[in-house]
Write a protein that holds these residues in place. Structure first.
Motif, PDB file in Angstrom:
ATOM      1  N   GLN A 277      53.034 -18.571  19.493  1.00 51.98           N
ATOM      2  CA  GLN A 277      51.067 -18.009  19.103  1.00 51.98           C
ATOM      3  C   GLN A 277      50.885 -17.524  17.598  1.00 51.98           C
ATOM      4  OE1 GLN A 277      52.576 -17.468  21.697  1.00 51.98           O
ATOM      5  NE2 GLN A 277      52.240 -15.592  22.869  1.00 51.98           N
ATOM      6  N   MET A 278      52.340 -16.462  17.530  1.00 53.96           N
ATOM      7  CA  MET A 278      52.501 -15.353  16.354  1.00 53.96           C
ATOM      8  C   MET A 278      52.832 -16.648  15.347  1.00 53.96           C
ATOM      9  SD  MET A 278      50.701 -13.521  17.368  1.00 53.96           S
ATOM     10  CE  MET A 278      50.641 -11.629  17.072  1.00 53.96           C
ATOM     11  N   GLY A 279      53.099 -17.894  15.458  1.00 49.35           N
ATOM     12  CA  GLY A 279      53.743 -18.357  13.952  1.00 49.35           C
ATOM     13  C   GLY A 279      55.215 -17.474  13.690  1.00 49.35           C
ATOM     14  N   ARG A 280      55.755 -17.443  14.813  1.00 49.50           N
ATOM     15  CA  ARG A 280      56.886 -17.078  15.176  1.00 49.50           C
ATOM     16  C   ARG A 280      57.690 -18.926  15.356  1.00 49.50           C
ATOM     17  NH1 ARG A 280      56.745 -11.680  18.298  1.00 49.50           N
ATOM     18  NH2 ARG A 280      55.205 -13.659  19.668  1.00 49.50           N
ATOM     19  N   ASP A 281      59.168 -19.054  14.699  1.00 42.32           N
ATOM     20  CA  ASP A 281      59.994 -19.689  15.356  1.00 42.32           C
ATOM     21  C   ASP A 281      60.834 -19.707  17.144  1.00 42.32           C
ATOM     22  OD1 ASP A 281      61.960 -22.092  15.083  1.00 42.32           O
ATOM     23  OD2 ASP A 281      62.779 -20.949  13.782  1.00 42.32           O
ATOM     24  N   LEU A 282      60.446 -20.307  17.799  1.00 47.69           N
ATOM     25  CA  LEU A 282      60.293 -19.869  18.767  1.00 47.69           C
ATOM     26  C   LEU A 282      62.017 -20.697  18.939  1.00 47.69           C
ATOM     27  CD1 LEU A 282      59.645 -20.108  22.091  1.00 47.69           C
ATOM     28  CD2 LEU A 282      59.280 -22.390  21.966  1.00 47.69           C
ATOM     29  N   PHE A 283      62.444 -21.469  18.180  1.00 51.06           N
ATOM     30  CA  PHE A 283      64.354 -21.331  18.380  1.00 51.06           C
ATOM     31  C   PHE A 283      65.089 -20.693  18.287  1.00 51.06           C
ATOM     32  CE2 PHE A 283      68.704 -23.211  16.386  1.00 51.06           C
ATOM     33  CZ  PHE A 283      68.819 -23.074  17.231  1.00 51.06           C
ATOM     34  N   ALA A 284      64.621 -19.715  17.345  1.00 46.87           N
ATOM     35  CA  ALA A 284      65.143 -18.672  16.803  1.00 46.87           C
ATOM     36  C   ALA A 284      65.201 -17.324  17.778  1.00 46.87           C
ATOM     37  CB  ALA A 284      65.101 -17.711  15.296  1.00 46.87           C
ATOM     38  N   ARG A 285      63.992 -16.892  18.062  1.00 45.00           N
ATOM     39  CA  ARG A 285      63.875 -16.593  19.326  1.00 45.00           C
ATOM     40  C   ARG A 285      64.115 -16.765  21.077  1.00 45.00           C
ATOM     41  NH1 ARG A 285      59.658 -12.816  19.171  1.00 45.00           N
ATOM     42  NH2 ARG A 285      58.718 -13.549  21.660  1.00 45.00           N
ATOM     43  N   VAL A 286      64.610 -18.021  20.998  1.00 45.17           N
ATOM     44  CA  VAL A 286      65.660 -18.246  22.351  1.00 45.17           C
ATOM     45  C   VAL A 286      66.819 -17.534  21.723  1.00 45.17           C
ATOM     46  CG1 VAL A 286      66.003 -19.845  23.249  1.00 45.17           C
ATOM     47  CG2 VAL A 286      64.558 -20.364  22.756  1.00 45.17           C
ATOM     48  N   VAL A 287      67.026 -18.097  19.981  1.00 44.02           N
ATOM     49  CA  VAL A 287      68.820 -18.244  19.892  1.00 44.02           C
ATOM     50  C   VAL A 287      68.869 -16.131  20.016  1.00 44.02           C
ATOM     51  CG1 VAL A 287      70.413 -18.233  17.887  1.00 44.02           C
ATOM     52  CG2 VAL A 287      68.779 -20.015  18.565  1.00 44.02           C
ATOM     53  N   TYR A 288      67.765 -15.864  19.594  1.00 45.86           N
ATOM     54  CA  TYR A 288      68.608 -14.185  19.752  1.00 45.86           C
ATOM     55  C   TYR A 288      67.918 -13.534  20.921  1.00 45.86           C
ATOM     56  CZ  TYR A 288      69.206 -13.304  15.104  1.00 45.86           C
ATOM     57  OH  TYR A 288      69.569 -13.466  13.683  1.00 45.86           O
ATOM     58  N   GLY A 289      67.048 -14.198  21.898  1.00 48.42           N
ATOM     59  CA  GLY A 289      66.753 -13.373  23.350  1.00 48.42           C
ATOM     60  C   GLY A 289      67.873 -14.001  23.974  1.00 48.42           C
ATOM     61  N   THR A 290      69.096 -15.122  23.839  1.00 47.66           N
ATOM     62  CA  THR A 290      70.169 -14.947  23.960  1.00 47.66           C
ATOM     63  C   THR A 290      71.013 -13.372  24.731  1.00 47.66           C
ATOM     64  OG1 THR A 290      70.299 -17.410  23.541  1.00 47.66           O
ATOM     65  CG2 THR A 290      72.484 -16.436  24.842  1.00 47.66           C
ATOM     66  N   GLY A 291      71.504 -13.298  23.764  1.00 48.16           N
ATOM     67  CA  GLY A 291      71.619 -11.929  23.756  1.00 48.16           C
ATOM     68  C   GLY A 291      71.539 -10.841  25.023  1.00 48.16           C
ATOM     69  N   GLU A 292      70.491 -10.571  24.840  1.00 50.39           N
ATOM     70  CA  GLU A 292      69.497  -9.850  25.151  1.00 50.39           C
ATOM     71  C   GLU A 292      69.637 -10.618  26.894  1.00 50.39           C
ATOM     72  OE1 GLU A 292      67.138  -6.942  25.592  1.00 50.39           O
ATOM     73  OE2 GLU A 292      67.660  -6.934  22.960  1.00 50.39           O
ATOM     74  N   SER A 293      69.787 -11.403  27.198  1.00 47.75           N
ATOM     75  CA  SER A 293      69.976 -12.443  29.189  1.00 47.75           C
ATOM     76  C   SER A 293      71.009 -11.587  29.105  1.00 47.75           C
ATOM     77  CB  SER A 293      68.925 -13.519  28.774  1.00 47.75           C
ATOM     78  OG  SER A 293      67.829 -13.934  28.216  1.00 47.75           O
ATOM     79  N   VAL A 294      71.662 -12.464  28.510  1.00 45.39           N
ATOM     80  CA  VAL A 294      73.538 -12.097  28.799  1.00 45.39           C
ATOM     81  C   VAL A 294      73.813 -11.054  29.052  1.00 45.39           C
ATOM     82  CG1 VAL A 294      75.664 -13.094  28.113  1.00 45.39           C
ATOM     83  CG2 VAL A 294      73.747 -14.875  27.835  1.00 45.39           C
ATOM     84  N   ARG A 295      73.403 -10.536  28.428  1.00 46.56           N
ATOM     85  CA  ARG A 295      73.917  -8.401  29.011  1.00 46.56           C
ATOM     86  C   ARG A 295      73.449  -8.252  29.621  1.00 46.56           C
ATOM     87  NH1 ARG A 295      73.746  -8.132  22.609  1.00 46.56           N
ATOM     88  NH2 ARG A 295      71.738  -7.911  23.017  1.00 46.56           N
ATOM     89  N   ALA A 296      72.649  -8.815  30.460  1.00 47.21           N
ATOM     90  CA  ALA A 296      71.995  -8.262  31.964  1.00 47.21           C
ATOM     91  C   ALA A 296      72.554  -8.795  32.633  1.00 47.21           C
ATOM     92  CB  ALA A 296      70.143  -8.441  31.363  1.00 47.21           C
ATOM     93  N   VAL A 297      72.912 -10.160  32.109  1.00 45.24           N
ATOM     94  CA  VAL A 297      73.629 -10.710  33.519  1.00 45.24           C
ATOM     95  C   VAL A 297      74.842 -10.375  34.106  1.00 45.24           C
ATOM     96  CG1 VAL A 297      74.613 -12.956  34.291  1.00 45.24           C
ATOM     97  CG2 VAL A 297      72.288 -12.587  33.139  1.00 45.24           C
ATOM     98  N   VAL A 298      75.513  -9.751  32.360  1.00 39.87           N
ATOM     99  CA  VAL A 298      77.072  -9.293  32.755  1.00 39.87           C
ATOM    100  C   VAL A 298      76.836  -7.876  33.209  1.00 39.87           C
ATOM    101  CG1 VAL A 298      79.042  -8.415  31.653  1.00 39.87           C
ATOM    102  CG2 VAL A 298      77.958 -10.354  30.618  1.00 39.87           C
ATOM    103  N   ILE A 299      76.008  -7.491  33.003  1.00 42.80           N
ATOM    104  CA  ILE A 299      75.584  -5.752  33.753  1.00 42.80           C
ATOM    105  C   ILE A 299      75.279  -6.115  35.108  1.00 42.80           C
ATOM    106  CG2 ILE A 299      74.425  -3.715  33.721  1.00 42.80           C
ATOM    107  CD1 ILE A 299      74.305  -3.990  31.048  1.00 42.80           C
ATOM    108  N   ALA A 300      74.929  -6.694  35.674  1.00 46.10           N
ATOM    109  CA  ALA A 300      74.103  -7.179  36.618  1.00 46.10           C
ATOM    110  C   ALA A 300      75.920  -7.643  37.674  1.00 46.10           C
ATOM    111  CB  ALA A 300      73.225  -8.350  36.896  1.00 46.10           C
ATOM    112  N   VAL A 301      76.592  -8.715  37.216  1.00 43.98           N
ATOM    113  CA  VAL A 301      77.780  -9.151  38.642  1.00 43.98           C
ATOM    114  C   VAL A 301      78.337  -8.111  38.222  1.00 43.98           C
ATOM    115  CG1 VAL A 301      79.459 -11.010  37.873  1.00 43.98           C
ATOM    116  CG2 VAL A 301      76.984 -11.731  36.970  1.00 43.98           C
ATOM    117  N   LEU A 302      78.927  -7.059  36.959  1.00 43.55           N
ATOM    118  CA  LEU A 302      79.866  -5.809  37.089  1.00 43.55           C
ATOM    119  C   LEU A 302      79.631  -4.905  37.941  1.00 43.55           C
ATOM    120  CD1 LEU A 302      80.607  -5.775  33.127  1.00 43.55           C
ATOM    121  CD2 LEU A 302      82.103  -6.609  35.083  1.00 43.55           C
ATOM    122  N   VAL A 303      77.913  -4.467  37.864  1.00 44.35           N
ATOM    123  CA  VAL A 303      77.411  -3.527  39.451  1.00 44.35           C
ATOM    124  C   VAL A 303      78.131  -4.323  41.017  1.00 44.35           C
ATOM    125  CG1 VAL A 303      75.541  -3.170  40.201  1.00 44.35           C
ATOM    126  CG2 VAL A 303      76.193  -3.143  38.185  1.00 44.35           C
TER     127      VAL A 303
END
Length: 300
Positions: free
Chosen positions: A87-113
């Protein structure tokens, strides 16, 4: 003349050569087994792409995930924008790709804890036993009686919002599972004859734990950690979807799905495509974990 030189002079393979040949055969066998299982090959390919997107998202897109163009808002998927625009004219594929880092880092921290804290509790309970075992396991029973997501919500309310806090909360919710598995494995290993023999031989407790108990009990716990990766992805995405994660415009996967729920009729791709990415990643992680579990069962 060195032993390697003697081996060469005699025309026999050197020690390094034998090691290289063994590694080559094992690698070839692993690749051959992987090619015979297309589903497993697909799962590993997906996880490889996820890892690449986590550390090097620029390999997949040169678009800025935070920069939008008003005239390009809500463009459907096509050759220019593979996942369309939001809705803001941003490339959704780019947002999914760059969002991978945010999500994966959180997942790794959760599993390690969950892995380290839960395994530490299980190791202590299984090794010490007696009243320590009773107290710790009753506490873990309380954790198991409460849904993981509910525990995570309680922890988030105490710690506050944010990606790291979500990761810690999800990890705390899985501590009891790791503790139970580690305790059962420690009790199993402790009953083996050679462990009792090392105790009578006067080996110190620290050496007994680090050289014998932990290495032999760690296999099933590590398999559980790989299984928990998929569940952690779902839990982190769900909490992010509910608004407990990073605030907009951060491109977390759960937040991307939540951002498109008001446009389901007019821009279905905003929710559906990030959701498909989450599902494929979770299924791939679970499939790989199941393959590890089967291999370990066949070994023992």
């Amino acid at each position: 003349m060195t032993s390697i030189g003697l081996d060469r002079a005699r025309g026999t393979p050197s020690a390094l050569g034998r090691i290289a040949a063994t590694a080559s055969r094992q690698t070839a066998a692993a690749v051959s087994a992987l090619l015979r299982q297309p589903a497993l090959l697909f799962a590993w390919t997906v996880m490889a792409l996820v890892i690449l997107a986590t550390f090097w998202p620029q390999l997949f897109t040169d678009c800025d995930p935070l920069r939008g163009v008003a005239k390009l808002r809500l463009q459907p998927p096509g050759a220019e924008f593979w996942f369309g625009t939001d809705q803001m004219g941003r490339d959704l594929f780019a947002r999914v790709v760059y969002g991978t880092g945010e999500s994966v880092r959180a997942v790794v921290i959760a599993v390690l804890v969950g892995l380290f804290v839960g395994s530490g509790i299980g190791l202590l309970a299984g090794y010490v036993g007696r009243w320590v075992d009773d107290v710790l396991m009753r506490v873990m029973d309380v954790f198991l009686a409460v849904p993981t997501l509910l525990i995570a919500l309680a922890v988030i309310n105490a710690l506050g919002f944010g990606t790291i806090n979500i990761a810690i909360a999800v990890g705390i919710g899985t501590i009891a599972i790791f503790a139970r598995v580690m305790r059962s494995e420690v009790l199993k290993v402790r009953s083996l004859p050679y462990i009792e023999a090392t105790s009578f031989a006067g080996i110190g407790r620290f050496r007994l734990l680090t050289r014998h108990l932990v290495p032999n009990a760690a296999g099933p716990v590590l398999v559980l950690a790989t299984l928990e990766l998929g569940m952690a992805i779902l839990s982190v995405s769900a909490l992010s979807f509910l608004g407990f994660g990073a605030p907009p415009p951060n491109p977390e996967w759960g937040l991307l799905v939540a951002g498109g729920r008001d446009y389901m009729r007019t821009a279905w791709w905003l929710t559906l495509l990030p959701g498909i990415v989450i599902v494929i990643t979770v299924v791939s992680a679970n499939y790989i974990a199941r393959s590890f579990d089967r291999q370990q069962s066949e070994t023992f």
